[in-house]
Design an enzyme around this catalytic site. Sequence first.
Site, PDB file in Angstrom:
ATOM      1  N   SER A 139      -1.382   3.589   6.916  1.00  0.00           N
ATOM      2  CA  SER A 139      -1.378   3.309   5.482  1.00  0.00           C
ATOM      3  C   SER A 139      -2.685   2.624   5.097  1.00  0.00           C
ATOM      4  CB  SER A 139      -0.203   2.377   5.156  1.00  0.00           C
ATOM      5  OG  SER A 139      -0.307   1.848   3.850  1.00  0.00           O
ATOM      6  N   TYR A 152       4.382  -5.462   6.253  1.00  0.00           N
ATOM      7  CA  TYR A 152       3.981  -4.054   6.349  1.00  0.00           C
ATOM      8  C   TYR A 152       2.483  -3.959   6.645  1.00  0.00           C
ATOM      9  CZ  TYR A 152       3.415   0.865   4.987  1.00  0.00           C
ATOM     10  OH  TYR A 152       3.127   2.212   4.965  1.00  0.00           O
ATOM     11  N   LYS A 156       0.630  -2.458  10.090  1.00  0.00           N
ATOM     12  CA  LYS A 156      -0.324  -1.345  10.069  1.00  0.00           C
ATOM     13  C   LYS A 156      -1.697  -1.780  10.594  1.00  0.00           C
ATOM     14  CE  LYS A 156       2.556   1.718   8.570  1.00  0.00           C
ATOM     15  NZ  LYS A 156       3.050   2.767   9.478  1.00  0.00           N
TER      16      LYS A 156
END
Length: 268
Positions: A139, A152, A156
């Site tokens: 991402s 998150y 990543k």
Amino acid sequence: MSQFLNKVVVVTGGSDGIGKALVEAFLQQGAKVATCGRNYDKLYQLQSTHSTQPLLIHTADVSKEQDCKQFIDQVIKSFGTIDILINNAGVSMRALVEDVELDTIRKVMDINFWGTVCCTKFALPHIIKNKGTVVGVSSIAGYRGLPGRSGYSASKFAVHGWLEALRTELLDSGVNVMWVCPGFTSSNIRNAALNKAGQSQGESPMDEGKMMSSEACAQHILKAIEKRKRTIVLTFTGKETVLLNRFFPSLADKLVRKFFFKNGELVK
């Protein structure tokens, strides 16, 4: 003739969104495909849709090491080898750091980071033997920390660092290690994103209709694997964000803040 004809392709998290689109795209290219997910009903429906094609489904939670091992073992038992592994399974979150429960961040890390590590570790001997490919579906949050997505973003960033280290270790082996950053793509990830208590929020705060489709994203990933790319960043907004953050980080702070907040409230 397709480069992927009769290749064994493993896609984690293949019951929805980008993962499902990848499964279907590889089947169209003549590959043998194995996929896993937590929802058996969705996996069964996917298999039923492609009942005449070589598709293996397996119920697994990639945050659990034993589930990852059992999945990869089942792939080897059914297909004998692995040529391409796409670590696609993932979960997002939407909660401010001051509000979020720590277990929510741990859950995101377990799925996104440890799921990638475990599946890759168990599949690696076969991929090395075949001089194959390892892919991480990442991402923009792996390049730029996003508000409301602290766990998150951390997961990543961790995936990027781990895959970059793996790529360097395998540089002379013939294996290609690649990570893909789709940008905002229409999928189920925002609906399934965890709230501060670690529960699925159930709705997307974004306009899904204006995003790249999962099918278009899957085609970009196929082409990147075919060309053995190092990394790809998709969508204009994604590329713009990465470049701004690299060269003008303070400006990026302000623009990202403006995008996600309104009147001091997290709205996206």
